[in-house]
Design an enzyme around this catalytic site. Structure first.
Site: not given
Ligand code: SAH
Length: 243
Positions: A172, A57, A35
């Site tokens: 998000m 994406k 991803d």
């Molecule tokens: N599966 C992932 C979430 C995917 S959706 C999980 O469990 O974390 C993607 C969203 O995750 C981003 O838009 C943001 O809101 C959050 N996100 C992922 N990595 C991040 C990071 N290092 N810092 C802040 N937000 C993060």
């Protein structure tokens, strides 16, 4: 023999937050479908030597569609290969991991899920911000601020969520920060403390703090990827860390 799909959680960004099984699985893989949010450093630190395909994406379109990713999983599987599907955080939190499990099982592939540190909990935790606290919060809720636009009832009820849970974590949510803050204001007031953590656990991490009022007045914004936390735990955290 159809191959295997290993859905791997990469954690929030810092490669050191990979699990031991994630590292092992990345070394065993024939091909890695990665991803956009997963930094390249994760693959380097894991010692992954497989072919890597960036199937990210892009926000607002471009890049791979979910259908193309599903097809790629099945196509690689039909060659008997082990496909590592590397997703940020935990692979089953707000990703379309469930669909990928379905297509792989339908194609007769073996499926393994390697959990990861979800950004929802891991990013606040990495900066010392607890989602629960004996005095301030005995529950938390996690929601997405960006729902599937094709869903007919496309609206998370943030007001009810914040009324039901002491701490509200939004993923998000950067693009709809104000709307979400309006809902939270109706549940717990404009003085509700807010923390925004952008790119948590990476070198580019940024922390912003304020209240719901600051969000409504345009003084506190969020740039994606960001974790947004609403609740009194944020007030406690600011006080003890002097933020
Ligand atoms: N599966 C992932 C979430 C995917 S959706 C999980 O469990 O974390 C993607 C969203 O995750 C981003 O838009 C943001 O809101 C959050 N996100 C992922 N990595 C991040 C990071 N290092 N810092 C802040 N937000 C993060």
């Amino acid at each position: 023999m159809p191959g295997k799909l290993v859905l791997i959680g990469a954690g929030p960004g810092d490669p050191k937050l990979l699990t031991l099984r994630a590292v092992e699985a990345l070394r065993e893989a024939d091909v890695v479908l990665k991803d956009r949010l997963v930094p390249d450093a994760v693959l380097e630190e894991a010692g992954c030597e497989a072919e890597v395909v960036d199937v990210g994406k892009k926000p607002g379109g471009g890049g791979w569609t979910q259908e193309e990713i599903n097809e790629k999983i099945v196509e690689e599987g039909s060659k008997g290969r082990t496909v590592a599907r590397l997703k940020s955080g935990d692979p089953l939190v707000f990703g379309r991991g469930a669909e990928e499990i379905e297509v792989a099982l339908e194609a007769g592939m073996e499926v393994e899920v390697v959990p990861g540190v979800t950004s929802a909990i891991g990013v606040p935790s990495s900066v010392g911000l607890p989602l629960t606290h004996r005095r301030y919060a005995s529950s938390f809720a996690v929601a997405t601020g960006h729902e599937d636009p094709s869903k007919p009832e496309s609206r998370v009820d943030f007001k009810s969520l914040k009324e039901a849970a002491d701490t509200l974590v939004v993923l998000m949510g950067a693009g709809r920060f104000k709307e979400i803050a309006e809902d939270v204001a109706r549940a717990s007031g404009e003085d509700t403390p807010v923390a925004v953590i952008e790119r948590g656990t990476t070198e580019d991490e940024r922390i912003k703090v304020g209240t719901v009022r600051d969000v409504l007045e345009g003084d506190l914004e969020a740039d994606p990827p960001a974790i947004i936390v609403f609740g009194d735990v944020v007030g406690w955290w600011r006080e003890v860390f002097g933020l």
